[in-house]
Write an enzyme that holds these catalytic residues in place. Structure first.
Site, PDB file in Angstrom:
ATOM      1  CB  CYS A 133      -1.171  16.824 -26.880  1.00 16.13           C
ATOM      2  SG  CYS A 133       0.458  17.597 -26.944  1.00 16.13           S
ATOM      3  CB  VAL A 134      -4.522  12.823 -25.594  1.00 16.56           C
ATOM      4  CG1 VAL A 134      -5.876  12.134 -25.431  1.00 16.56           C
ATOM      5  CG2 VAL A 134      -3.888  12.419 -26.928  1.00 16.56           C
TER       6      VAL A 134
END
Length: 281
Positions: A133-134
């Protein structure tokens, strides 16, 4: 000699018990293997009346037809994703700064902005601490100038509480929306991965509030950025082609319509075919 042998046998001492058992084993007559191998005949049992009734009334076709009807009655359709061509649902949540965000006010027919964007890119991600996600959020940050060239605005949607720290820590240059109660996910019917993980889906919405592109990949977050940019390029090419066709039609008329009219007029003015007369007899 016979009497001598009998006397000799009588004079022998008695054998020990182990030797006598061994001699009885070797000197015993051979067993009848044929008789031992023959299985014992099982007593004949008559089937019960219930068994006869079940065998008599069974029908394979009726059985599978009843099973199919049972599955049809118990069928519960799984909620599908919002597919391309569907109108976007509306939802009201907050952004990372705590300001309210209503989707219909930013895109669609009810948009109240003076200059609404041509496209809206919404990507749902799992968690603020997930490495994928990052990487996905940073990829959207690096590609934001490319999205701006297509007049597209990017919004991330997550459910973790620390949205402000997530934006500040990753230096994101676009807003991230907080969906703690899963209002947006339920509105877009985003499924869960493996029944546990929140789904990772990206949508591209046009200015009319219609979903033009949808991409789903649970494990490759960077691929969402590439997929959205490719879709926007296709939409731009399609718009340019439509604009060129509109210009040509304004100058010369619809070429397809003109060709059909010319063919119809040619058929009307064509001379009738003359068939040779058939000979009599």
């Amino acid at each position: 000699p016979t009497m001598a042998l009998s006397a000799f046998s009588i004079a022998l001492p008695s054998a020990p018990p182990a030797l006598s058992s061994l001699s009885s084993t070797f000197l015993s007559p051979l067993p009848n293997h044929a008789a031992a191998a023959a299985p014992s005949a099982a007593p004949a049992t008559r089937p019960s009346p219930l068994h006869i009734t079940m065998r008599k009334n069974i029908n394979t076709h009726d059985f599978w037809r009843q099973q199919a009807e049972k599955r049809r009655r118990n069928f519960r359709p799984r909620p599908l994703l919002i597919r391309p061509g569907s109108a976007i649902p509306d939802f009201a949540i907050t952004d990372h700064l705590g300001a309210p965000f209503i989707l219909s006010e930013h895109i669609g027919p009810q948009c109240e902005l003076a200059a609404p964007p041509s496209y809206l890119v919404l990507f749902f991600y799992l968690s603020n601490d997930n490495e994928t996600c990052v990487a996905q959020a940073k990829a959207f940050r690096r590609a934001l100038p490319a999205f701006e060239r297509y007049d597209a605005k990017v919004y991330g949607i997550g459910s973790d509480m620390d949205m402000f720290d997530f934006v500040r820590r990753n230096r994101l240059n676009y807003p991230v929306l907080w969906d703690g109660e899963n209002k947006a996910r339920r509105a877009f019917k985003v499924p869960t991965g493996f029944g546990v993980l929140p789904g990772r889906v990206t949508y591209v919405v046009d200015k009319d509030g219609v979903v033009r592109h949808m991409f789903e990949d649970q494990f490759n977050g960077v691929k969402h950025v590439r997929s959205a940019l490719v879709a926007l390029e296709e939409f731009r090419t399609e718009e340019v082609r439509k604009a060129q066709k509109a210009v040509e039609m304004s100058k010369f008329g619809d070429p397809v319509k003109i060709e059909i009219e010319d063919r119809y007029e040619a058929l009307l003015n064509a001379p009738k075919p003359v068939y040779p007369k058939q000979r009599k007899g």
